[in-house]
Design a protein around this motif. Structure first.
Motif, PDB file in Angstrom:
ATOM      1  N   HIS A  81       0.836  -1.200   0.000  1.00 55.57           N
ATOM      2  CA  HIS A  81       0.000   0.000   0.000  1.00 55.57           C
ATOM      3  C   HIS A  81       0.869   1.247   0.000  1.00 55.57           C
ATOM      4  N   HIS A  82       0.412   2.248  -0.722  1.00 57.98           N
ATOM      5  CA  HIS A  82       1.003   3.592  -0.669  1.00 57.98           C
ATOM      6  C   HIS A  82      -0.111   4.576  -1.013  1.00 57.98           C
ATOM      7  N   PRO A  83      -0.197   5.711  -0.290  1.00 60.61           N
ATOM      8  CA  PRO A  83      -1.267   6.669  -0.586  1.00 60.61           C
ATOM      9  C   PRO A  83      -1.120   7.308  -1.972  1.00 60.61           C
ATOM     10  N   ASN A  84       0.092   7.254  -2.541  1.00 62.90           N
ATOM     11  CA  ASN A  84       0.352   7.775  -3.884  1.00 62.90           C
ATOM     12  C   ASN A  84       0.955   6.632  -4.701  1.00 62.90           C
ATOM     13  N   PRO A  85       0.145   5.655  -5.099  1.00 63.40           N
ATOM     14  CA  PRO A  85       0.667   4.413  -5.661  1.00 63.40           C
ATOM     15  C   PRO A  85       1.260   4.550  -7.064  1.00 63.40           C
ATOM     16  N   THR A  86       2.122   3.585  -7.403  1.00 63.52           N
ATOM     17  CA  THR A  86       2.713   3.543  -8.750  1.00 63.52           C
ATOM     18  C   THR A  86       1.809   2.812  -9.732  1.00 63.52           C
ATOM     19  N   ALA A  87       0.841   2.056  -9.222  1.00 67.11           N
ATOM     20  CA  ALA A  87      -0.050   1.281 -10.089  1.00 67.11           C
ATOM     21  C   ALA A  87      -1.463   1.287  -9.538  1.00 67.11           C
ATOM     22  N   THR A  88      -2.373   0.919 -10.374  1.00 66.28           N
ATOM     23  CA  THR A  88      -3.770   0.764  -9.985  1.00 66.28           C
ATOM     24  C   THR A  88      -4.297  -0.491 -10.661  1.00 66.28           C
ATOM     25  N   TYR A  89      -5.516  -0.811 -10.470  1.00 64.54           N
ATOM     26  CA  TYR A  89      -6.095  -2.006 -11.065  1.00 64.54           C
ATOM     27  C   TYR A  89      -7.402  -1.633 -11.727  1.00 64.54           C
ATOM     28  N   ARG A  90      -7.805  -2.477 -12.650  1.00 61.64           N
ATOM     29  CA  ARG A  90      -9.093  -2.249 -13.302  1.00 61.64           C
ATOM     30  C   ARG A  90      -9.729  -3.587 -13.633  1.00 61.64           C
ATOM     31  N   LEU A  91     -11.031  -3.585 -13.610  1.00 62.67           N
ATOM     32  CA  LEU A  91     -11.815  -4.755 -13.954  1.00 62.67           C
ATOM     33  C   LEU A  91     -12.001  -4.747 -15.462  1.00 62.67           C
ATOM     34  N   VAL A  92     -11.700  -5.861 -16.099  1.00 55.63           N
ATOM     35  CA  VAL A  92     -11.792  -5.971 -17.548  1.00 55.63           C
ATOM     36  C   VAL A  92     -12.733  -7.119 -17.886  1.00 55.63           C
ATOM     37  N   SER A  93     -13.735  -6.828 -18.716  1.00 56.07           N
ATOM     38  CA  SER A  93     -14.629  -7.908 -19.141  1.00 56.07           C
ATOM     39  C   SER A  93     -13.956  -8.679 -20.268  1.00 56.07           C
ATOM     40  N   ALA A 121      -8.401   5.166   1.035  1.00 58.59           N
ATOM     41  CA  ALA A 121      -8.152   6.378   1.819  1.00 58.59           C
ATOM     42  C   ALA A 121      -8.757   6.194   3.210  1.00 58.59           C
ATOM     43  N   TYR A 122      -8.103   5.383   4.036  1.00 54.48           N
ATOM     44  CA  TYR A 122      -8.623   5.035   5.351  1.00 54.48           C
ATOM     45  C   TYR A 122      -7.737   5.559   6.476  1.00 54.48           C
ATOM     46  N   PRO A 123      -8.323   5.863   7.633  1.00 57.69           N
ATOM     47  CA  PRO A 123      -7.517   6.250   8.797  1.00 57.69           C
ATOM     48  C   PRO A 123      -6.770   5.027   9.340  1.00 57.69           C
ATOM     49  N   ASN A 124      -5.781   5.274  10.171  1.00 56.76           N
ATOM     50  CA  ASN A 124      -4.957   4.202  10.721  1.00 56.76           C
ATOM     51  C   ASN A 124      -5.766   3.138  11.454  1.00 56.76           C
ATOM     52  N   SER A 125      -6.860   3.535  12.119  1.00 60.20           N
ATOM     53  CA  SER A 125      -7.654   2.556  12.858  1.00 60.20           C
ATOM     54  C   SER A 125      -8.252   1.510  11.918  1.00 60.20           C
ATOM     55  N   PHE A 161      -1.815  -3.516   9.520  1.00 56.52           N
ATOM     56  CA  PHE A 161      -0.665  -2.626   9.657  1.00 56.52           C
ATOM     57  C   PHE A 161      -1.155  -1.186   9.711  1.00 56.52           C
ATOM     58  N   VAL A 162      -0.279  -0.315  10.182  1.00 48.83           N
ATOM     59  CA  VAL A 162      -0.567   1.115  10.247  1.00 48.83           C
ATOM     60  C   VAL A 162       0.487   1.839   9.421  1.00 48.83           C
ATOM     61  N   PRO A 163       0.081   2.517   8.344  1.00 49.35           N
ATOM     62  CA  PRO A 163       1.064   3.223   7.530  1.00 49.35           C
ATOM     63  C   PRO A 163       1.638   4.435   8.260  1.00 49.35           C
ATOM     64  N   THR A 164       2.899   4.728   7.995  1.00 49.38           N
ATOM     65  CA  THR A 164       3.498   5.937   8.553  1.00 49.38           C
ATOM     66  C   THR A 164       3.104   7.120   7.675  1.00 49.38           C
ATOM     67  N   ASN A 165       2.966   8.270   8.260  1.00 48.05           N
ATOM     68  CA  ASN A 165       2.608   9.499   7.541  1.00 48.05           C
ATOM     69  C   ASN A 165       1.366   9.321   6.681  1.00 48.05           C
ATOM     70  N   ASN A 166       0.314   8.748   7.255  1.00 47.72           N
ATOM     71  CA  ASN A 166      -0.924   8.503   6.542  1.00 47.72           C
ATOM     72  C   ASN A 166      -1.694   9.820   6.379  1.00 47.72           C
ATOM     73  N   TYR A 224      -4.578  10.259   5.411  1.00 49.11           N
ATOM     74  CA  TYR A 224      -6.002  10.061   5.659  1.00 49.11           C
ATOM     75  C   TYR A 224      -6.298   9.731   7.120  1.00 49.11           C
ATOM     76  N   ASP A 225      -5.290   9.803   7.973  1.00 52.41           N
ATOM     77  CA  ASP A 225      -5.504   9.462   9.376  1.00 52.41           C
ATOM     78  C   ASP A 225      -6.214  10.601  10.098  1.00 52.41           C
ATOM     79  N   PHE A 226      -7.158  10.235  10.926  1.00 54.06           N
ATOM     80  CA  PHE A 226      -7.872  11.215  11.744  1.00 54.06           C
ATOM     81  C   PHE A 226      -8.439  10.492  12.957  1.00 54.06           C
ATOM     82  N   GLU A 227      -8.843  11.261  13.901  1.00 51.03           N
ATOM     83  CA  GLU A 227      -9.519  10.714  15.074  1.00 51.03           C
ATOM     84  C   GLU A 227     -10.694  11.624  15.387  1.00 51.03           C
TER      85      GLU A 227
END
Length: 124
Positions: A23-35, A75-79, A87-92, A94-97
């Motif tokens: 996981h990375h908040p700014n990823p190098t790749a993405t995925y797509r559903l292909v019929s 885009a989820y908070p650490n919880s 796992f809990v990403p560092t420097n997330n 999207y983290d909030f409480e």
């Protein structure tokens, strides 16, 4: 464990090989559903899913040799990351409480920054 992915916002699916991509908040790749009808790759070796749907991993940018391929688990908070992905990403970003106004005022009173005579009974 398998990664849970959602490309259309309609739900999540388990994609076992996606565990290979971190996981990375700014990823190098993405995925797509292909019929099956969208699949322009006429590879005769891939007859297992003829006419069905598949998921493709697609680069979002040029990826150098040796560079890690990452995807976003969302885009989820650490919880939520800890609960769902273990796992809990560092420097997330999207983290909030969520905190209540009563909790903020009580913390201010405990720290001596607010008079202890403040009535919190009307604060939600």
């Amino acid at each position: 464990s398998s990664s849970s992915s959602s490309s259309s916002g309609k739900g999540s699916v388990l994609v076992p090989l996606f565990d290979m991509a971190n996981h990375h908040p700014n990823p190098t790749a993405t995925y797509r559903l292909v019929s099956g009808s969208d699949d322009n790759n006429n590879n005769d070796d891939d007859d297992d899913n003829e006419g069905g749907e598949s998921i493709e991993l697609v680069a979002r940018k040029d990826i150098s040799e040796g560079e890690e391929i990452t995807i976003s688990y969302g885009a989820y908070p650490n919880s939520i990351m800890a609960k769902c992905y273990g796992f809990v990403p560092t420097n997330n970003p999207y983290d909030f409480e969520r905190v209540s106004m009563r909790g903020i005022l009580q913390a201010a009173m405990d720290a001596g920054a607010l008079l202890e005579t403040t009535d919190l009974s009307k604060v939600e």
